[in-house]
Motif scaffolding. Sequence first.
Motif, PDB file in Angstrom:
ATOM      1  N   THR A 141      -0.949 -13.489   3.575  1.00  0.00           N
ATOM      2  CA  THR A 141      -0.379 -14.835   3.544  1.00  0.00           C
ATOM      3  C   THR A 141       0.348 -15.204   2.254  1.00  0.00           C
ATOM      4  OG1 THR A 141      -2.555 -15.654   2.862  1.00  0.00           O
ATOM      5  CG2 THR A 141      -2.022 -15.790   5.200  1.00  0.00           C
ATOM      6  N   VAL A 142       0.265 -14.385   1.200  1.00  0.00           N
ATOM      7  CA  VAL A 142       0.954 -14.732  -0.049  1.00  0.00           C
ATOM      8  C   VAL A 142       2.417 -14.306   0.007  1.00  0.00           C
ATOM      9  CG1 VAL A 142       1.038 -14.396  -2.540  1.00  0.00           C
ATOM     10  CG2 VAL A 142      -1.166 -14.636  -1.401  1.00  0.00           C
ATOM     11  N   PHE A 143       2.654 -13.017   0.239  1.00  0.00           N
ATOM     12  CA  PHE A 143       4.023 -12.502   0.250  1.00  0.00           C
ATOM     13  C   PHE A 143       4.600 -12.406   1.664  1.00  0.00           C
ATOM     14  CE2 PHE A 143       1.794 -10.610  -3.413  1.00  0.00           C
ATOM     15  CZ  PHE A 143       2.557 -11.141  -4.439  1.00  0.00           C
ATOM     16  N   SER A 144       3.719 -12.360   2.674  1.00  0.00           N
ATOM     17  CA  SER A 144       4.129 -12.282   4.093  1.00  0.00           C
ATOM     18  C   SER A 144       5.098 -11.135   4.334  1.00  0.00           C
ATOM     19  CB  SER A 144       4.741 -13.614   4.555  1.00  0.00           C
ATOM     20  OG  SER A 144       3.774 -14.638   4.553  1.00  0.00           O
ATOM     21  N   GLU A 145       4.829  -9.997   3.712  1.00  0.00           N
ATOM     22  CA  GLU A 145       5.621  -8.790   3.917  1.00  0.00           C
ATOM     23  C   GLU A 145       4.715  -7.699   4.490  1.00  0.00           C
ATOM     24  OE1 GLU A 145       8.794  -8.551   3.597  1.00  0.00           O
ATOM     25  OE2 GLU A 145       9.167 -10.487   2.633  1.00  0.00           O
ATOM     26  N   THR A 146       5.230  -6.935   5.447  1.00  0.00           N
ATOM     27  CA  THR A 146       4.424  -5.889   6.070  1.00  0.00           C
ATOM     28  C   THR A 146       4.300  -4.676   5.147  1.00  0.00           C
ATOM     29  OG1 THR A 146       6.440  -5.145   7.197  1.00  0.00           O
ATOM     30  CG2 THR A 146       4.927  -6.521   8.439  1.00  0.00           C
ATOM     31  N   VAL A 147       3.099  -4.103   5.123  1.00  0.00           N
ATOM     32  CA  VAL A 147       2.813  -2.900   4.336  1.00  0.00           C
ATOM     33  C   VAL A 147       2.208  -1.871   5.285  1.00  0.00           C
ATOM     34  CG1 VAL A 147       1.511  -1.916   2.415  1.00  0.00           C
ATOM     35  CG2 VAL A 147       2.405  -4.255   2.256  1.00  0.00           C
ATOM     36  N   ILE A 148       2.779  -0.666   5.323  1.00  0.00           N
ATOM     37  CA  ILE A 148       2.265   0.418   6.162  1.00  0.00           C
ATOM     38  C   ILE A 148       1.320   1.262   5.318  1.00  0.00           C
ATOM     39  CG2 ILE A 148       2.860   2.434   7.550  1.00  0.00           C
ATOM     40  CD1 ILE A 148       5.586   1.138   8.076  1.00  0.00           C
ATOM     41  N   LEU A 149       0.105   1.478   5.820  1.00  0.00           N
ATOM     42  CA  LEU A 149      -0.911   2.227   5.081  1.00  0.00           C
ATOM     43  C   LEU A 149      -0.958   3.677   5.540  1.00  0.00           C
ATOM     44  CD1 LEU A 149      -3.912  -0.291   5.129  1.00  0.00           C
ATOM     45  CD2 LEU A 149      -2.014  -0.167   3.515  1.00  0.00           C
ATOM     46  N   ASP A 150      -1.084   4.601   4.587  1.00  0.00           N
ATOM     47  CA  ASP A 150      -1.295   6.006   4.925  1.00  0.00           C
ATOM     48  C   ASP A 150      -2.736   6.249   5.347  1.00  0.00           C
ATOM     49  OD1 ASP A 150       1.327   6.707   4.338  1.00  0.00           O
ATOM     50  OD2 ASP A 150       0.889   6.968   2.209  1.00  0.00           O
ATOM     51  N   GLU A 151      -3.663   5.511   4.728  1.00  0.00           N
ATOM     52  CA  GLU A 151      -5.078   5.643   5.048  1.00  0.00           C
ATOM     53  C   GLU A 151      -5.765   4.308   4.816  1.00  0.00           C
ATOM     54  OE1 GLU A 151      -6.395   8.766   2.521  1.00  0.00           O
ATOM     55  OE2 GLU A 151      -6.114   7.632   0.670  1.00  0.00           O
ATOM     56  N   ILE A 152      -6.887   4.122   5.493  1.00  0.00           N
ATOM     57  CA  ILE A 152      -7.585   2.834   5.443  1.00  0.00           C
ATOM     58  C   ILE A 152      -8.138   2.547   4.060  1.00  0.00           C
ATOM     59  CG2 ILE A 152      -9.819   3.786   6.149  1.00  0.00           C
ATOM     60  CD1 ILE A 152      -8.304   0.436   7.304  1.00  0.00           C
ATOM     61  N   GLU A 153      -8.439   3.586   3.275  1.00  0.00           N
ATOM     62  CA  GLU A 153      -9.019   3.398   1.935  1.00  0.00           C
ATOM     63  C   GLU A 153      -8.082   2.650   0.996  1.00  0.00           C
ATOM     64  OE1 GLU A 153      -9.112   6.200   3.630  1.00  0.00           O
ATOM     65  OE2 GLU A 153     -11.277   6.280   4.078  1.00  0.00           O
ATOM     66  N   THR A 154      -6.779   2.648   1.311  1.00  0.00           N
ATOM     67  CA  THR A 154      -5.803   1.945   0.464  1.00  0.00           C
ATOM     68  C   THR A 154      -6.127   0.459   0.353  1.00  0.00           C
ATOM     69  OG1 THR A 154      -4.122   3.519   1.206  1.00  0.00           O
ATOM     70  CG2 THR A 154      -3.332   1.544   0.102  1.00  0.00           C
ATOM     71  N   LEU A 155      -6.735  -0.113   1.393  1.00  0.00           N
ATOM     72  CA  LEU A 155      -7.086  -1.530   1.372  1.00  0.00           C
ATOM     73  C   LEU A 155      -8.023  -1.875   0.222  1.00  0.00           C
ATOM     74  CD1 LEU A 155      -7.753  -2.472   5.115  1.00  0.00           C
ATOM     75  CD2 LEU A 155      -5.984  -3.425   3.639  1.00  0.00           C
ATOM     76  N   PHE A 156      -8.848  -0.909  -0.178  1.00  0.00           N
ATOM     77  CA  PHE A 156      -9.893  -1.179  -1.162  1.00  0.00           C
ATOM     78  C   PHE A 156      -9.556  -0.641  -2.556  1.00  0.00           C
ATOM     79  CE2 PHE A 156     -11.718  -0.618   3.057  1.00  0.00           C
ATOM     80  CZ  PHE A 156     -12.375  -1.827   3.237  1.00  0.00           C
ATOM     81  N   SER A 157      -8.372  -0.050  -2.726  1.00  0.00           N
ATOM     82  CA  SER A 157      -8.027   0.544  -4.015  1.00  0.00           C
ATOM     83  C   SER A 157      -7.662  -0.531  -5.032  1.00  0.00           C
ATOM     84  CB  SER A 157      -6.866   1.532  -3.859  1.00  0.00           C
ATOM     85  OG  SER A 157      -5.685   0.861  -3.496  1.00  0.00           O
ATOM     86  N   ARG A 158      -8.013  -0.295  -6.289  1.00  0.00           N
ATOM     87  CA  ARG A 158      -7.742  -1.243  -7.361  1.00  0.00           C
ATOM     88  C   ARG A 158      -6.241  -1.442  -7.559  1.00  0.00           C
ATOM     89  NH1 ARG A 158     -10.957  -3.235 -11.275  1.00  0.00           N
ATOM     90  NH2 ARG A 158     -12.631  -1.839 -10.619  1.00  0.00           N
ATOM     91  N   GLU A 159      -5.455  -0.385  -7.322  1.00  0.00           N
ATOM     92  CA  GLU A 159      -4.009  -0.463  -7.528  1.00  0.00           C
ATOM     93  C   GLU A 159      -3.342  -1.445  -6.565  1.00  0.00           C
ATOM     94  OE1 GLU A 159      -5.724   2.288  -7.131  1.00  0.00           O
ATOM     95  OE2 GLU A 159      -5.680   3.136  -9.175  1.00  0.00           O
ATOM     96  N   MET A 160      -3.994  -1.749  -5.435  1.00  0.00           N
ATOM     97  CA  MET A 160      -3.390  -2.619  -4.422  1.00  0.00           C
ATOM     98  C   MET A 160      -3.969  -4.033  -4.440  1.00  0.00           C
ATOM     99  SD  MET A 160      -1.131  -0.715  -3.081  1.00  0.00           S
ATOM    100  CE  MET A 160      -0.626  -1.546  -1.573  1.00  0.00           C
ATOM    101  N   GLU A 161      -4.671  -4.408  -5.514  1.00  0.00           N
ATOM    102  CA  GLU A 161      -5.286  -5.741  -5.568  1.00  0.00           C
ATOM    103  C   GLU A 161      -4.258  -6.864  -5.536  1.00  0.00           C
ATOM    104  OE1 GLU A 161      -8.118  -6.650  -8.504  1.00  0.00           O
ATOM    105  OE2 GLU A 161      -9.743  -5.590  -7.491  1.00  0.00           O
ATOM    106  N   ASP A 162      -3.058  -6.621  -6.102  1.00  0.00           N
ATOM    107  CA  ASP A 162      -2.016  -7.646  -6.069  1.00  0.00           C
ATOM    108  C   ASP A 162      -1.592  -7.974  -4.648  1.00  0.00           C
ATOM    109  OD1 ASP A 162      -2.016  -7.962  -8.763  1.00  0.00           O
ATOM    110  OD2 ASP A 162      -0.184  -6.812  -9.143  1.00  0.00           O
ATOM    111  N   PHE A 163      -1.801  -7.025  -3.715  1.00  0.00           N
ATOM    112  CA  PHE A 163      -1.352  -7.206  -2.334  1.00  0.00           C
ATOM    113  C   PHE A 163      -2.502  -7.535  -1.385  1.00  0.00           C
ATOM    114  CE2 PHE A 163       1.656  -4.354  -4.408  1.00  0.00           C
ATOM    115  CZ  PHE A 163       2.847  -5.000  -4.151  1.00  0.00           C
ATOM    116  N   PHE A 164      -3.717  -7.044  -1.671  1.00  0.00           N
ATOM    117  CA  PHE A 164      -4.828  -7.245  -0.748  1.00  0.00           C
ATOM    118  C   PHE A 164      -6.043  -7.901  -1.405  1.00  0.00           C
ATOM    119  CE2 PHE A 164      -2.996  -3.023   0.797  1.00  0.00           C
ATOM    120  CZ  PHE A 164      -2.073  -3.647   1.629  1.00  0.00           C
ATOM    121  N   GLY A 165      -5.976  -8.197  -2.711  1.00  0.00           N
ATOM    122  CA  GLY A 165      -7.123  -8.713  -3.440  1.00  0.00           C
ATOM    123  C   GLY A 165      -7.229 -10.220  -3.414  1.00  0.00           C
TER     124      GLY A 165
END
Length: 651
Positions: A141-165
């Motif tokens: 809901t912040v950026f409202s841009e679609t992101v395609i994940l290679d693997e489900i673990e990406t949701l929990f990675s520290r590097e992606m906190e700006d997008f999913f945190g």
Amino acid sequence: MSFLQPIALLGIALAATPILIHLLNLMRHRRESWAAMMFLIKAKENSSRMSKIRRWLTLLFRTLAICALSILLSRPMASDESSLINFSNQKPEVLMLVIDRSSSMQKKFLGSSKTLLRRGLEEFEQFSKSWPESKLVVIETVFSETVILDEIETLFSREMEDFFGPTDSGGNLPFTINKGLNWLEDAEIGHVQILVISDQQESNWKIRENEQLIRNIKDKIDSKEGLWKLRFLKLESAEINNFSLVCKTYREETDKFHPTLLITGNQKNTQSLAVKINVNGKLSNLKCRFFPPSTTWTPAISLSDQPPKGWIKISLPEDSFSKDNDYFFTYGNQEMLKVGIACKDEHTRKFITAVCNLDPERIFLNETFSLKSKKLKENDLLMIQGFSSPEEDSQILKFIKAGGRVVNFPDFDGNNKPQTFQNWNAIESASKNDFFQISEWNRNQGIFANTANGRELALPYLKILQRKIPKEGETLAFYKDGESFFRRKTIGQGVVYSFSTLPNRDWSNLGEGFVLVPLLIRIFDESSESPALKLLECGESASLEYNELTPITGNPNQKPSVNAGIYKELGKFFAFNRKTSESQDEMLNQEEMKKTMSSNHILWSEARANSLSFERAEIWNLFLIIMLLFLLGEGLLGLPAANFSFGAKRQ
């Protein structure tokens, strides 16, 4: 149903083995004519028919037992999405997750130490295990841009906190969902499973503003006739003791700063709160007497011995949910507000001029202003009433997009020609004894909020004879019939405020001033600083444009689009705060939404407190029992039959 070891399903091919052995045995025997056979055929006719049935059943049970063994070894899994009874569910091409990243999602999940956001991500992780080969797509809901994940673990990675945190922002779920559906349509995706994780706080749905979007969502889902499934998963937060802090308004003096703060809490007892005041890094404490359920407090914060420009942080004591305990300000940035007036109705022009002259030290009235001058950018705020030419409309639109603000009154003529920045309905008239009346508005925040001492604006006392309804923007006040009295529309970096009536006696008693004066003063307050220097909220379009600012408070890597705090660039301070609407605890009326979005392909559920909602169970033990039953049946059919001769008994 899915399988952990699907390669074992190849063993089903071995089910043909008993049939092949049976056929080979038939080929080993030759038919030979025997004279005595004709006497035995009649005697064995009944016995032979029963023997064939037993042989075929034995062969069937052996085949099914091998099939059950193969399925058992493949470790079958059952879930809500697939069952033994229904195998018709087609594997989706895409699994889409819609994340509500609003600040309220940082509350603790019911019966857990995890946040609502974390629990929602884990629910999607479990949800995706039903279709391990499907593509994973996320939109938030912040950026409202679609992101395609290679693997489900990406949701929990520290590097992606700006997008999913976690964030301090608000959200607009219908807008985000609709944008996700548009992406699916553009990508021509056939079969989709969509999961929306949210605490379903009403402020993140904006039902009235998003009525059309909500209808669009339902229509798009229904048009796919079951190929697209939309599931809303509600995450229930735990009951906590909490205080929240928001700013209603503030006033600056040379050596003092006076914020008017609204402190809300779910405590039932009166108590004294130790409030921390941080001015440019220098800490002090003030005491605030809290009276439940809410208290309005205006402290006087000293700015003596402080630089001319700086920042202030006000913090409530730590509690169970600290995200709403802080509020940030900047000071020393205010300049005179430059106002231009272009009104064809003389009554409206005189009234607005009089309001501007109430505070000549703060408001500079540009008396030579004209829309034809093409120097609109010399002003901060424009007051417009009446028809303007297409060229003038174009100039006004550029002014708004660049950060200007416009107060827009309807044309008193019957001209329904749309403006580039607003569209209007036709003029409506009421009888003198049956006025248009206002019944609903936001009393907690914005320009219609209650005064510092808790008094409401006198909107119900307005007597409106004529009105012309603006069609575009967020409605901040409603007539009794549900039409818009006042709308606020954001275009680019600027804002358009649209009234539906005039301060003209032929139209209304708005000119008496008891409503219009405080409204205009509040609009002056909102417009008194440039968009870069005023108080901003995380997640708004303006915050997205300032992600390169240097943080003064908080984490050195934080961004104003997602984290509240003080930021700085080229000597200027910027205050970004948690979305004010996130402090409202009203929840979405799910039953009404189910009626509005009534569809067999839209599902509503609540997350389980004691286990994951989409948790699956291995059902290999079921197939073990089935295999043993088939083997038992095959064994019973192989037992020799009793040879009873009823004729012999008679003899």
